[in-house]
Design a protein around this motif. Structure first.
Motif, PDB file in Angstrom:
ATOM      1  N   THR A  61       0.597  -1.155   0.110  1.00 58.82           N
ATOM      2  CA  THR A  61       0.090  -0.116  -0.160  1.00 58.82           C
ATOM      3  C   THR A  61       1.018   1.240   0.077  1.00 58.82           C
ATOM      4  O   THR A  61       0.648   2.126  -0.779  1.00 58.82           O
ATOM      5  CB  THR A  61      -0.847   0.188   1.365  1.00 58.82           C
ATOM      6  N   ILE A  62       1.814   1.309   0.595  1.00 60.20           N
ATOM      7  CA  ILE A  62       2.783   2.524   0.714  1.00 60.20           C
ATOM      8  C   ILE A  62       3.630   2.462  -0.521  1.00 60.20           C
ATOM      9  O   ILE A  62       3.954   3.744  -1.109  1.00 60.20           O
ATOM     10  CB  ILE A  62       4.013   2.090   2.083  1.00 60.20           C
ATOM     11  N   ILE A  63       4.256   1.336  -1.010  1.00 62.38           N
ATOM     12  CA  ILE A  63       4.834   1.428  -2.276  1.00 62.38           C
ATOM     13  C   ILE A  63       4.025   1.890  -3.498  1.00 62.38           C
ATOM     14  O   ILE A  63       4.342   2.761  -4.207  1.00 62.38           O
ATOM     15  CB  ILE A  63       5.284   0.218  -2.683  1.00 62.38           C
ATOM     16  N   GLU A  64       2.588   1.812  -3.380  1.00 61.85           N
ATOM     17  CA  GLU A  64       1.774   2.380  -4.444  1.00 61.85           C
ATOM     18  C   GLU A  64       1.654   3.879  -4.327  1.00 61.85           C
ATOM     19  O   GLU A  64       1.063   4.445  -5.435  1.00 61.85           O
ATOM     20  CB  GLU A  64       0.255   1.792  -4.204  1.00 61.85           C
ATOM     21  N   LEU A  65       1.936   4.355  -3.140  1.00 56.66           N
ATOM     22  CA  LEU A  65       1.784   5.818  -3.100  1.00 56.66           C
ATOM     23  C   LEU A  65       2.862   6.474  -3.729  1.00 56.66           C
ATOM     24  O   LEU A  65       2.848   7.756  -4.044  1.00 56.66           O
ATOM     25  CB  LEU A  65       1.977   6.415  -1.602  1.00 56.66           C
ATOM     26  N   LEU A  66       3.783   5.841  -4.149  1.00 52.49           N
ATOM     27  CA  LEU A  66       4.977   6.293  -5.117  1.00 52.49           C
ATOM     28  C   LEU A  66       4.892   6.562  -6.410  1.00 52.49           C
ATOM     29  O   LEU A  66       4.219   5.658  -7.224  1.00 52.49           O
ATOM     30  CB  LEU A  66       6.533   5.542  -4.803  1.00 52.49           C
ATOM     31  N   GLN A  67       5.382   7.853  -7.090  1.00 52.25           N
ATOM     32  CA  GLN A  67       5.330   8.032  -8.502  1.00 52.25           C
ATOM     33  C   GLN A  67       6.284   7.161  -9.166  1.00 52.25           C
ATOM     34  O   GLN A  67       7.338   7.136  -8.649  1.00 52.25           O
ATOM     35  CB  GLN A  67       5.594   9.331  -8.722  1.00 52.25           C
ATOM     36  N   GLU A  68       5.688   6.452 -10.182  1.00 50.30           N
ATOM     37  CA  GLU A  68       6.321   5.212 -10.925  1.00 50.30           C
ATOM     38  C   GLU A  68       7.691   6.030 -11.515  1.00 50.30           C
ATOM     39  O   GLU A  68       8.742   5.200 -11.518  1.00 50.30           O
ATOM     40  CB  GLU A  68       5.656   4.877 -12.098  1.00 50.30           C
ATOM     41  N   SER A  69       7.765   7.233 -11.928  1.00 53.74           N
ATOM     42  CA  SER A  69       8.848   7.991 -12.427  1.00 53.74           C
ATOM     43  C   SER A  69       9.851   8.012 -11.198  1.00 53.74           C
ATOM     44  O   SER A  69      11.118   8.234 -11.625  1.00 53.74           O
ATOM     45  CB  SER A  69       8.636   9.181 -13.106  1.00 53.74           C
ATOM     46  N   ALA A  70       9.609   8.133  -9.948  1.00 59.13           N
ATOM     47  CA  ALA A  70      10.641   8.338  -9.010  1.00 59.13           C
ATOM     48  C   ALA A  70      11.323   7.094  -8.566  1.00 59.13           C
ATOM     49  O   ALA A  70      12.415   7.224  -7.623  1.00 59.13           O
ATOM     50  CB  ALA A  70       9.958   8.927  -7.692  1.00 59.13           C
ATOM     51  N   VAL A  71      10.816   5.934  -8.927  1.00 56.15           N
ATOM     52  CA  VAL A  71      11.266   4.636  -8.504  1.00 56.15           C
ATOM     53  C   VAL A  71      12.158   4.010  -9.500  1.00 56.15           C
ATOM     54  O   VAL A  71      11.713   3.844 -10.621  1.00 56.15           O
ATOM     55  CB  VAL A  71      10.157   3.651  -8.024  1.00 56.15           C
ATOM     56  N   GLU A  72      13.230   3.742  -8.991  1.00 57.68           N
ATOM     57  CA  GLU A  72      14.315   2.647  -9.789  1.00 57.68           C
ATOM     58  C   GLU A  72      14.266   1.288  -9.681  1.00 57.68           C
ATOM     59  O   GLU A  72      14.155   0.645 -10.574  1.00 57.68           O
ATOM     60  CB  GLU A  72      15.859   3.139  -9.665  1.00 57.68           C
ATOM     61  N   ASN A  73      14.060   0.846  -8.363  1.00 56.08           N
ATOM     62  CA  ASN A  73      14.104  -0.715  -7.958  1.00 56.08           C
ATOM     63  C   ASN A  73      13.184  -0.662  -6.549  1.00 56.08           C
ATOM     64  O   ASN A  73      13.516   0.092  -5.691  1.00 56.08           O
ATOM     65  CB  ASN A  73      15.163  -1.125  -7.950  1.00 56.08           C
ATOM     66  N   VAL A  74      12.502  -1.758  -6.494  1.00 56.44           N
ATOM     67  CA  VAL A  74      12.051  -2.131  -5.167  1.00 56.44           C
ATOM     68  C   VAL A  74      12.345  -3.337  -4.882  1.00 56.44           C
ATOM     69  O   VAL A  74      12.193  -4.244  -5.555  1.00 56.44           O
ATOM     70  CB  VAL A  74      10.434  -2.200  -5.332  1.00 56.44           C
ATOM     71  N   ARG A  75      12.963  -3.651  -3.617  1.00 56.28           N
ATOM     72  CA  ARG A  75      13.241  -4.880  -3.228  1.00 56.28           C
ATOM     73  C   ARG A  75      12.558  -5.120  -1.937  1.00 56.28           C
ATOM     74  O   ARG A  75      12.650  -4.555  -0.904  1.00 56.28           O
ATOM     75  CB  ARG A  75      15.061  -4.884  -2.840  1.00 56.28           C
ATOM     76  N   GLN A  76      11.836  -6.023  -1.828  1.00 59.38           N
ATOM     77  CA  GLN A  76      10.785  -6.517  -0.787  1.00 59.38           C
ATOM     78  C   GLN A  76      11.247  -7.669  -0.454  1.00 59.38           C
ATOM     79  O   GLN A  76      11.435  -8.712  -1.317  1.00 59.38           O
ATOM     80  CB  GLN A  76       9.549  -6.665  -1.243  1.00 59.38           C
ATOM     81  N   LEU A  77      11.779  -8.018   0.928  1.00 62.51           N
ATOM     82  CA  LEU A  77      12.146  -9.456   1.462  1.00 62.51           C
ATOM     83  C   LEU A  77      11.057 -10.331   1.061  1.00 62.51           C
ATOM     84  O   LEU A  77      10.092 -10.361   1.473  1.00 62.51           O
ATOM     85  CB  LEU A  77      12.420  -9.203   2.865  1.00 62.51           C
ATOM     86  N   GLU A  78      11.678 -11.616   0.761  1.00 64.53           N
ATOM     87  CA  GLU A  78      10.721 -12.710   0.551  1.00 64.53           C
ATOM     88  C   GLU A  78      10.352 -13.365   1.851  1.00 64.53           C
ATOM     89  O   GLU A  78       9.371 -13.790   2.264  1.00 64.53           O
ATOM     90  CB  GLU A  78      11.298 -13.727  -0.412  1.00 64.53           C
ATOM     91  N   GLU A  79      11.584 -13.431   2.775  1.00 66.46           N
ATOM     92  CA  GLU A  79      11.238 -13.908   4.079  1.00 66.46           C
ATOM     93  C   GLU A  79      11.552 -12.856   5.059  1.00 66.46           C
ATOM     94  O   GLU A  79      12.513 -12.010   4.871  1.00 66.46           O
ATOM     95  CB  GLU A  79      12.370 -15.234   4.272  1.00 66.46           C
ATOM     96  N   GLY A  80      11.103 -13.090   6.232  1.00 66.01           N
ATOM     97  CA  GLY A  80      11.027 -12.117   7.180  1.00 66.01           C
ATOM     98  C   GLY A  80      11.501 -12.804   8.516  1.00 66.01           C
ATOM     99  O   GLY A  80      11.606 -14.084   8.504  1.00 66.01           O
ATOM    100  N   THR A  81      11.581 -12.045   9.499  1.00 59.75           N
ATOM    101  CA  THR A  81      12.054 -12.650  10.875  1.00 59.75           C
ATOM    102  C   THR A  81      10.890 -12.671  11.904  1.00 59.75           C
ATOM    103  O   THR A  81      10.225 -11.735  11.757  1.00 59.75           O
ATOM    104  CB  THR A  81      13.226 -11.966  11.357  1.00 59.75           C
ATOM    105  N   ILE A  82      10.718 -13.818  12.698  1.00 57.10           N
ATOM    106  CA  ILE A  82       9.728 -13.878  13.622  1.00 57.10           C
ATOM    107  C   ILE A  82      10.523 -13.320  14.859  1.00 57.10           C
ATOM    108  O   ILE A  82      11.511 -14.185  15.469  1.00 57.10           O
ATOM    109  CB  ILE A  82       9.519 -15.509  13.702  1.00 57.10           C
ATOM    110  N   LEU A  83       9.909 -12.261  15.574  1.00 57.01           N
ATOM    111  CA  LEU A  83      10.500 -11.894  16.792  1.00 57.01           C
ATOM    112  C   LEU A  83       9.393 -12.037  18.063  1.00 57.01           C
ATOM    113  O   LEU A  83       8.164 -12.072  17.631  1.00 57.01           O
ATOM    114  CB  LEU A  83      10.897 -10.450  16.593  1.00 57.01           C
ATOM    115  N   ARG A  84       9.842 -12.073  19.011  1.00 53.22           N
ATOM    116  CA  ARG A  84       8.907 -12.228  20.155  1.00 53.22           C
ATOM    117  C   ARG A  84       8.512 -10.594  20.559  1.00 53.22           C
ATOM    118  O   ARG A  84       9.121  -9.727  20.252  1.00 53.22           O
ATOM    119  CB  ARG A  84       9.511 -12.792  21.569  1.00 53.22           C
ATOM    120  N   CYS A  85       7.324 -10.601  20.974  1.00 53.81           N
ATOM    121  CA  CYS A  85       6.675  -9.225  21.422  1.00 53.81           C
ATOM    122  C   CYS A  85       5.665  -9.782  22.654  1.00 53.81           C
ATOM    123  O   CYS A  85       4.907 -10.742  22.454  1.00 53.81           O
ATOM    124  CB  CYS A  85       5.881  -8.765  20.542  1.00 53.81           C
ATOM    125  N   GLY A  86       5.740  -8.974  23.702  1.00 55.96           N
ATOM    126  CA  GLY A  86       4.701  -9.519  24.727  1.00 55.96           C
ATOM    127  C   GLY A  86       4.684 -10.803  25.175  1.00 55.96           C
ATOM    128  O   GLY A  86       5.486 -11.430  25.304  1.00 55.96           O
TER     129      GLY A  86
END
Length: 162
Positions: free
Chosen positions: A46-71
């Protein structure tokens, strides 16, 4: 008698203490992880969609994330790096994203990193948290993300990455 005054406060504390790990996620642990990841990456998109296409050279979104403890639970955490086109000012893009995200239902708070750089915290209606900063090199926007805290069974073997 103090009991009538204390009882409403105690009830509120008990009710709110369970909120940190309650969510509309599926029951099966594997499905919970998948849903938390999908929800978080959806907020990133959703945030990436806010960018103008002409302003973006490349988008790198991690395929895997880290599971962290919370509360009393866990969070799926990820990252997106948006490399900007030549001549595009990362600080201006970061500020524009924060402004536009508020119009997309995110709550937006501004603070500083430990090094004094401006950072925005964006939180969507489901509780997904995004931290938006200008990357150190100045030619990219960095988006660190985290799902809301969710519970997993104690006997579930929680992966380090997912």
């Amino acid at each position: 008698m103090m009991l009538p005054k204390i009882l409403p406060v105690m009830c509120a504390v008990v009710l709110l203490s369970g909120c940190a790990t309650k969510s509309a996620l599926p029951d099966a642990p594997e499905d919970r992880l998948a849903s938390a990841k999908t929800m978080t990456q959806g907020a990133e998109d959703t945030i990436i969609e806010l960018l103008q296409e002409s302003a973006v050279e490349n988008v790198r979104q991690l395929e895997e994330g880290t599971i962290l403890r919370c509360g009393g639970g866990y969070r799926w955490t990820g990252n997106v790096r948006v490399e900007l086109s030549a001549g595009v000012r990362a600080g201006e893009v970061r500020d524009d994203i924060a402004r536009d995200a508020a119009g997309r239902g995110f709550t937006v708070d501004e603070d500083e990193t430990i090094t004094g750089s401006k950072r925005f915290e964006l939180v969507d209606a489901r509780g997904v948290q995004l931290l938006l900063t200008k990357w150190v090199e100045g030619n990219a926007i960095d988006i660190d993300s985290a799902s809301p805290c969710f519970a997993l069974p104690q006997d579930f073997d929680v992966p380090g990455e997912y």
